[in-house]
Design a protein around this motif. Structure first.
Motif, PDB file in Angstrom:
ATOM      1  N   LEU A 162      -8.938   2.464  -2.233  1.00 29.46           N
ATOM      2  CA  LEU A 162     -10.865   3.069  -2.310  1.00 29.46           C
ATOM      3  C   LEU A 162     -10.943   3.433  -0.987  1.00 29.46           C
ATOM      4  N   PHE A 163     -10.900   1.878   0.242  1.00 27.17           N
ATOM      5  CA  PHE A 163     -11.183   2.720   1.704  1.00 27.17           C
ATOM      6  C   PHE A 163     -11.145   4.149   1.832  1.00 27.17           C
ATOM      7  N   LEU A 164     -10.105   4.279   1.953  1.00 24.23           N
ATOM      8  CA  LEU A 164      -9.218   5.351   1.662  1.00 24.23           C
ATOM      9  C   LEU A 164     -10.207   7.454   1.422  1.00 24.23           C
ATOM     10  N   SER A 165     -10.530   7.213   0.366  1.00 22.57           N
ATOM     11  CA  SER A 165     -11.534   7.630  -0.759  1.00 22.57           C
ATOM     12  C   SER A 165     -12.554   7.738  -0.343  1.00 22.57           C
ATOM     13  N   ILE A 166     -13.585   6.934   0.511  1.00 26.58           N
ATOM     14  CA  ILE A 166     -15.202   6.733   0.736  1.00 26.58           C
ATOM     15  C   ILE A 166     -14.947   7.900   2.927  1.00 26.58           C
ATOM     16  N   ILE A 167     -15.346   8.762   2.500  1.00 32.17           N
ATOM     17  CA  ILE A 167     -15.557  10.121   3.415  1.00 32.17           C
ATOM     18  C   ILE A 167     -16.063   9.707   4.555  1.00 32.17           C
TER      19      ILE A 167
ATOM     20  N   ASN B   8     -13.172  -0.488   9.049  1.00 28.25           N
ATOM     21  CA  ASN B   8     -11.446   0.630   9.681  1.00 28.25           C
ATOM     22  C   ASN B   8     -10.086   0.566   8.619  1.00 28.25           C
ATOM     23  N   ARG B   9      -9.339   1.742   9.658  1.00 30.09           N
ATOM     24  CA  ARG B   9      -8.470   0.212   9.423  1.00 30.09           C
ATOM     25  C   ARG B   9      -7.568  -0.582   9.772  1.00 30.09           C
ATOM     26  N   SER B  10      -8.236  -0.628  11.086  1.00 28.67           N
ATOM     27  CA  SER B  10      -7.298  -2.394  11.421  1.00 28.67           C
ATOM     28  C   SER B  10      -7.802  -2.997  10.842  1.00 28.67           C
ATOM     29  N   MET B  11      -9.097  -3.081  10.266  1.00 26.42           N
ATOM     30  CA  MET B  11      -9.871  -4.714   9.432  1.00 26.42           C
ATOM     31  C   MET B  11      -9.198  -4.603   7.962  1.00 26.42           C
ATOM     32  N   ILE B  12      -9.566  -3.471   7.248  1.00 27.61           N
ATOM     33  CA  ILE B  12      -7.932  -3.457   6.182  1.00 27.61           C
ATOM     34  C   ILE B  12      -6.593  -4.105   6.418  1.00 27.61           C
ATOM     35  N   ILE B  13      -6.218  -3.620   7.270  1.00 26.12           N
ATOM     36  CA  ILE B  13      -4.481  -3.711   7.298  1.00 26.12           C
ATOM     37  C   ILE B  13      -4.919  -5.053   7.566  1.00 26.12           C
ATOM     38  N   GLN B  14      -5.882  -6.277   8.253  1.00 23.81           N
ATOM     39  CA  GLN B  14      -5.822  -7.063   9.076  1.00 23.81           C
ATOM     40  C   GLN B  14      -6.105  -8.395   8.229  1.00 23.81           C
TER      41      GLN B  14
ATOM     42  N   LEU C  27       2.606   4.530   8.407  1.00 26.39           N
ATOM     43  CA  LEU C  27       1.789   4.985   8.852  1.00 26.39           C
ATOM     44  C   LEU C  27       0.146   3.527  10.402  1.00 26.39           C
ATOM     45  N   ILE C  28       0.697   2.726   9.998  1.00 25.51           N
ATOM     46  CA  ILE C  28      -0.056   1.103  10.836  1.00 25.51           C
ATOM     47  C   ILE C  28       0.606   1.859  12.609  1.00 25.51           C
ATOM     48  N   HIS C  29      -0.302   2.334  13.491  1.00 24.43           N
ATOM     49  CA  HIS C  29      -0.610   1.949  14.721  1.00 24.43           C
ATOM     50  C   HIS C  29      -0.371   0.135  15.504  1.00 24.43           C
ATOM     51  N   THR C  30       0.257   0.413  16.211  1.00 25.10           N
ATOM     52  CA  THR C  30       0.254  -1.409  17.119  1.00 25.10           C
ATOM     53  C   THR C  30      -0.890  -1.701  17.609  1.00 25.10           C
ATOM     54  N   SER C  31      -1.964  -0.474  18.007  1.00 23.08           N
ATOM     55  CA  SER C  31      -3.297  -0.751  18.312  1.00 23.08           C
ATOM     56  C   SER C  31      -4.441  -1.513  17.584  1.00 23.08           C
ATOM     57  N   GLU C  32      -3.815  -0.767  16.351  1.00 20.61           N
ATOM     58  CA  GLU C  32      -4.939  -0.868  14.685  1.00 20.61           C
ATOM     59  C   GLU C  32      -4.293  -2.485  14.462  1.00 20.61           C
ATOM     60  N   LEU C  33      -3.326  -2.753  14.171  1.00 20.95           N
ATOM     61  CA  LEU C  33      -2.855  -4.563  13.974  1.00 20.95           C
ATOM     62  C   LEU C  33      -3.293  -5.757  14.851  1.00 20.95           C
ATOM     63  N   LEU C  34      -3.746  -5.161  15.647  1.00 20.11           N
ATOM     64  CA  LEU C  34      -3.662  -6.324  17.028  1.00 20.11           C
ATOM     65  C   LEU C  34      -4.738  -5.730  17.742  1.00 20.11           C
ATOM     66  N   ASN C  35      -6.682  -5.106  17.332  1.00 23.55           N
ATOM     67  CA  ASN C  35      -7.574  -4.529  17.103  1.00 23.55           C
ATOM     68  C   ASN C  35      -7.801  -5.835  16.805  1.00 23.55           C
ATOM     69  N   THR C  36      -8.335  -6.711  18.552  1.00 24.65           N
ATOM     70  CA  THR C  36      -9.350  -7.878  18.518  1.00 24.65           C
ATOM     71  C   THR C  36     -10.394  -7.882  17.667  1.00 24.65           C
ATOM     72  N   ASP C  37     -11.714  -6.411  18.056  1.00 27.93           N
ATOM     73  CA  ASP C  37     -12.506  -6.148  17.814  1.00 27.93           C
ATOM     74  C   ASP C  37     -12.772  -6.244  16.788  1.00 27.93           C
TER      75      ASP C  37
ATOM     76  N   SER D 298     -12.425  -9.586   9.809  1.00 26.21           N
ATOM     77  CA  SER D 298     -11.642  -9.634   9.451  1.00 26.21           C
ATOM     78  C   SER D 298     -11.473 -11.241   8.422  1.00 26.21           C
ATOM     79  N   ALA D 299     -11.514 -12.333   9.917  1.00 26.70           N
ATOM     80  CA  ALA D 299     -11.546 -13.764   9.147  1.00 26.70           C
ATOM     81  C   ALA D 299     -12.523 -14.112   8.631  1.00 26.70           C
ATOM     82  N   ALA D 300     -13.885 -14.145   8.899  1.00 27.37           N
ATOM     83  CA  ALA D 300     -15.047 -14.199   8.229  1.00 27.37           C
ATOM     84  C   ALA D 300     -15.162 -13.790   7.030  1.00 27.37           C
ATOM     85  N   ILE D 301     -14.553 -12.581   6.355  1.00 25.60           N
ATOM     86  CA  ILE D 301     -14.539 -12.191   4.751  1.00 25.60           C
ATOM     87  C   ILE D 301     -13.802 -13.012   4.649  1.00 25.60           C
ATOM     88  N   THR D 302     -12.658 -13.032   4.777  1.00 15.69           N
ATOM     89  CA  THR D 302     -11.408 -13.730   4.838  1.00 15.69           C
ATOM     90  C   THR D 302     -11.754 -14.842   4.010  1.00 15.69           C
ATOM     91  N   LEU D 303     -13.280 -15.903   4.847  1.00 20.78           N
ATOM     92  CA  LEU D 303     -13.087 -16.746   4.450  1.00 20.78           C
ATOM     93  C   LEU D 303     -14.007 -16.593   3.178  1.00 20.78           C
TER      94      LEU D 303
END
Length: 410
Positions: free
Chosen positions: A348-353, A362-368, A295-305, A310-315
């Motif tokens: 849990l992300f999907l369960s948030i309305i 969004n999905r991009s951040m979760i995927i990353q 279900l991942i779209h290429t635009s979500e995976l490569l979303n630079t916005d 994502s990098a800051a949260i991971t760090l």
């Protein structure tokens, strides 16, 4: 068309098994390979013009079942013996305190950036704070025994506490004395239900002579969980109590009431039940990540916005983890790197309305974040020292196979 789908599904599950089998040797987390495989299937489907039914609604169902089975599998691995008490205490501290601190701090940052209310920000932050046992546990099979046990305890506790924390925040409009009082009452109710249900299920497990017994037990567990959830009870407590009870019969086997459950027979059935649960968990987890990758779209995976977020949260995940491990007197390598996000974060992300999701969560951040933490974990598995193959000593205690042989002899 039907035959083609069946063939592809069989091939995908077999590839998932190969990924799981080779992961300790290749050091590549199987979750990454599953996501890539699902993503490639989507690209091939688009290339050949194959259209499938909308599978978006299937993902939360697989995730919910996977959550139950993962927590049950984790609880069936937790041994509450005296010699493991120091490991359990450290795992509880590392599994709970950094999770809560990270969620609270991240929610404050989200509130500062967006100006949304703190409760909504906390709802969005908690999924990102939970270590995924579905990703962590399969990835540490080559670790030394002490490190492996720590990861099992810590990630299982993180799953359970994280989901309970998330449900507590979501279910109450305001967080105050009444909310904590209500949660305490709910906790008492679910503990009572857990003991009654655990006793009943254990009785069935020890007394059923039919050749089919484990699948009905698993579905009864799921049924009790879902009914408790509908009444807004912390239903994961039931899964935890049930798993801990079954895996620690040796501690309470002499109690008269427990004797009614035929503990020797029950212990043998529990070992079989554990094997069925592990295999069912593998299947559901594999299907979940394959479907999520599909279900991942290429635009979500490569979303630079959102890549910087994502990098800051991971760090920040690993900075806080390093501090927690250091303060607890636990060596950093390789445990510092074992803090992946996975199934529960996604679920849990999907369960948030949608109305309560922050603009950049969004999905991009979760995927990353899932991919980045899995890549960091891969570094940890590479730096880990493989446990030497040695004969079991008296200090290590009897293993489960020897226990089964003793039970069969009896």
């Amino acid at each position: 068309m039907t035959a083609g789908i069946i063939l592809v599904l069989c091939l995908l599950v077999l590839l998932a098994y190969i990924f799981d089998l080779t992961s300790p040797k290749t050091k590549i987390p199987s979750v990454l390979l599953l996501l890539v495989l699902g993503f490639l299937v989507r690209q091939l489907s688009n290339f050949f013009g194959v259209t499938l039914i909308d599978l978006q609604e299937v993902l939360p169902i697989l995730g919910s079942i996977g959550l139950i089975l993962i927590v049950l599998e984790g609880a069936l691995e937790l041994e509450l013996s005296r010699d493991k008490l120091p490991v359990v205490k450290r795992a509880v501290l590392i599994g709970c305190i950094p999770l809560i601190i990270f969620a609270l701090l991240l929610a404050y940052v989200f509130q500062y950036i967006t100006d949304w209310d703190y409760k909504t920000c906390l709802t969005n932050a908690i999924p990102l704070a939970i270590i995924s046992s579905s990703v962590a546990i399969p990835s540490v099979r080559s670790f030394r025994k002490a490190d492996r046990e720590f990861v099992i305890y810590e990630s299982s506790i993180s799953d359970i506490i994280g989901v309970i924390f998330f449900n507590f925040i979501v279910m109450h409009d305001t967080i105050g004395f009444m909310a904590f009082g209500s949660f305490f009452v709910q906790l008492i109710i679910i503990i009572i239900i857990s003991f009654i249900a655990t006793g009943s299920l254990s009785f069935l497990l020890s007394r059923l002579d039919h050749h089919i017994k484990f699948v009905p037990i698993i579905f009864l567990v799921i049924l009790i969980y879902e009914i408790s959830k509908e009444f807004h009870l912390p239903s994961l407590v039931f899964i935890l109590v049930f798993g801990l009870f079954l895996n620690n019969l040796n501690l309470i086997g002499e109690v008269k009431l427990i004797q009614q459950l035929k503990p020797k027979v029950l212990r043998r059935e529990v070992n079989k039940f554990r094997e069925i649960t592990i295999e069912a968990t593998f299947l559901v987890r594999a299907l979940f990540f394959l479907l999520f990758g599909y279900l991942i779209h290429t635009s979500e995976l490569l979303n630079t916005d959102v890549l910087l977020f994502s990098a800051a949260i991971t760090l920040s995940i690993y900075i806080l983890r390093a501090i927690a491990l250091k303060l607890s007197g636990i060596k950093l390598i390789p445990l510092l790197f074992i803090a992946p996000r996975g199934l529960i974060t996604i679920l849990l992300f999907l369960s948030i309305i949608p109305e309560l999701r922050l603009p950049f969560i969004n999905r991009s951040m979760i995927i990353q974040i899932v991919i980045l933490t899995s890549l960091v974990m891969m570094m940890g598995t590479i730096l880990s020292k493989k446990e030497p193959t040695v004969e079991t000593t008296a200090e290590d205690g009897p293993d489960k196979d020897s226990e089964e042989e003793q039970i069969d002899t009896l």
